[in-house]
Motif scaffolding. Sequence first.
Motif, PDB file in Angstrom:
ATOM      1  N   ALA A 212       0.831  -1.196   0.000  1.00 30.77           N
ATOM      2  CA  ALA A 212       0.000   0.000   0.000  1.00 30.77           C
ATOM      3  C   ALA A 212       0.872   1.255   0.000  1.00 30.77           C
ATOM      4  O   ALA A 212       2.085   1.210   0.207  1.00 30.77           O
ATOM      5  N   GLN A 213       0.224   2.393  -0.247  1.00 29.60           N
ATOM      6  CA  GLN A 213       0.941   3.661  -0.263  1.00 29.60           C
ATOM      7  C   GLN A 213       1.198   4.195   1.134  1.00 29.60           C
ATOM      8  O   GLN A 213       2.160   4.914   1.350  1.00 29.60           O
ATOM      9  N   GLY A 214       0.367   3.879   2.091  1.00 32.67           N
ATOM     10  CA  GLY A 214       0.538   4.372   3.443  1.00 32.67           C
ATOM     11  C   GLY A 214      -0.416   3.683   4.396  1.00 32.67           C
ATOM     12  O   GLY A 214      -1.307   2.896   4.008  1.00 32.67           O
ATOM     13  N   GLU A 217      -4.219   4.396   3.890  1.00 30.54           N
ATOM     14  CA  GLU A 217      -4.862   3.600   2.850  1.00 30.54           C
ATOM     15  C   GLU A 217      -5.203   2.204   3.365  1.00 30.54           C
ATOM     16  O   GLU A 217      -6.296   1.673   3.087  1.00 30.54           O
TER      17      GLU A 217
END
Length: 779
Positions: A212-214, A217
């Motif tokens: 994931a991006q962060g 998220e």
Amino acid sequence: MELSLTALALMGLLLAAWTVGAAVMMVRASKRVERHDAIKKSMRRMSQMLDEAPAVPLLVRADGKIEAPERLARWLGLEKMPQYLSELDGGDGSGLSAQQLDELSAAVRKTQKTAAPFRMAITPPGSNKALALRGTLSDPQISPGGAALVWVFDFSESEHELAGLREEAARAKGDFAALVGLIEAAPMPMWFRGGDGRLRLVNKAYVAAVGAQGADEVVSRQVELIEPVDGLTPAQIAQQAARQEMAVERIVPATIDGKRHSFRVSDLPLGTEGVAGYAVDIEDLEAQKRAFNAFRKAQRAMLDQLSIGVAQFDEEQKLVFANQPFLRQFALSPDAVREGLAFDRFLSTARENKRTPEVRDFPTWRREHVDWFSLSESFEEHWPLPGGVHLRTVAQPMPDGGLVLIAEDRTEQLALSATRDTLLRTRTATLDSLFEALAVFAPDGSLQLWNRSFAGTWGLAEDQLDSHPSADRLLELVAPNLARPAKAKAIGEIIRAATLDRKEKGGRIELADGRTLEFAGVPLPDGNGLLTVLDITDSQKAENALRERNIALEEADAVKARFLANMSYEFRTPLTSIGGFAELIQSGAAGPVSEQMAEYTSAILESVARLTEQVENVLDLSQSEAGLLPLSKERFELLPFVTEVVRSREGPIVEGNLSLDLRGNSGGLVEADKRQLGRVIGNLVDNAIAATPAGGKILVDIGKTREGARIVVSDNGRGMSDDELSRALDGLRRSPDGSLERRQGLGLPLARQLVEAHGGTLSLLSEPGAGTTATILIP
């Protein structure tokens, strides 16, 4: 004196009035005393209340005078209260600091002028108290004229408590930050779920694992790392752990970066807050487990290939593994491993199969060997078995209480050892019979082995070597017997090179008795060094005699070369005269020339020319052998020069019905003596013409190589054998009677000398019936 009743009455009234007045005065005085005592009590009570109050008043008048209880002086670290505000700076580290006093004075002046209240907190340098100051304009009833009333509060205990709370809060904040940082930096995925099982917090490792991006998220999308197990999602399993208030641990697979990994997942209930979880990647452990199982399987397969028997018993003294050599050595069946044969039963079975030593009391012997399981280190025994078999048995206790039993058949090794002893005795006898003197030195330089002639060769007594002296001690014994004792160091270097440097070196040394010894150090495969010594006195004398004879022969050869050179010059003068007179007669200068006389003069001139050429050949050859051949080098084109030399032989080629092929490139420029190089090429062409029968072919090829110019002269004539070719280069030929004689002319030897004088080479290749090829290389 008599007084009237009126006077008495008046006096009575006066006394009564005075009495009443005195009584009234006394009552009033009594009341005043009571009121004064009450005031004094009230003042004492107020003073005690002020002493115990958390605040102390400080009255600052308009002129700077101050009024305050002595309690404030103790708070400020002063002996007593000063009269003016400016004197609160004690000057000796007590009272207020200069900066604090300036701030307080400014605040007081502002309050006196504007009636604005102020607050400030100070810690006097001379005191450990924390003081809070609250200033207001004083009530005129208390102090008219614009005085400022400053209440001083002691909040030291509160400040200490606040400082402690701040420190605890900072520590807790730091611990929490460290814990959060630790969780964020943890290499394993970690997360926190609420009571509803939904993800609320995840660390960076979790985010990276799900790609994931962060973290936001992951939480918003509820991205799960772990796959469902038995139809239960990770959230459902976490809720079960929360309801049961029990940690749940399981091993589940997960896909990360396209690769399957095995994780040990733990869900930890945190009361009513939720459930924390983490996943440990155990793929490496699983891989190691698989590798260990494969290694154990390969190891056991390898043990089956060994000639040494290996068996393993567990802590219960049962057989869990035995390789094939072990089963064969003790005549056991493969079922012994599957059935877990007990160690004492194994010994009994081995005795029945005659695989144990013959002992009188076998039960006692068996009990002693069962005690091997309680050993703290390995133990070794040698078992002589019936039939001449000898087993070396090693018992190795294991940390888990088991035992590894190793059995090695040493029968063949013992036989080889006996053979080795025989070979050693044979070697000693062989060394003693050798003519050379031999000695073997260990890497530490000590003398290990020597033959009988070693001591005598160095002029030593036999008993001087019995103590196996070191190399340094041996050199001390040998040095007095040398012609030059200092040369003993050279022997030590040879020994050191053979033993330590593992290099082979040799040398030669003279003894005081006139003998010459040649010695060499040879490294041996076992790490030792061999010193060989040979008495070469006789061969040295013969070598010196041969060297002297060689020098004499060289001097005689030089005298011969000088003689030939001088004789060649002496021959040239009369030949020139004979040729000159013959040319005069032929020209008619001495009178008419008849036909017969012309024939005679032509024969004389031809003989003179032939003899002159031979003389020049002898002169050049002798000068070349003596290294005195003069060369007049110049640079010229090779192809035109060779063409001219070949064309000068056109007559003999036509007369012999031969064909000549001249080919090649330009050959480039060469630096050589035209006359001498022309003689070489012409000589080779003449030899080819003479050796080629009618209808034959001669080839002259000119080329250029990396080394220089190349000239090849070949023919398809009768050719020569290797022996004939060698004699031709030496200027010899075989006569009809079979003897060797100097051949007419010195063509090939002179040609080789001339080419070598130019720094080149002349090589000949010939085969009987196939022809001869001569190759000239000129740099």
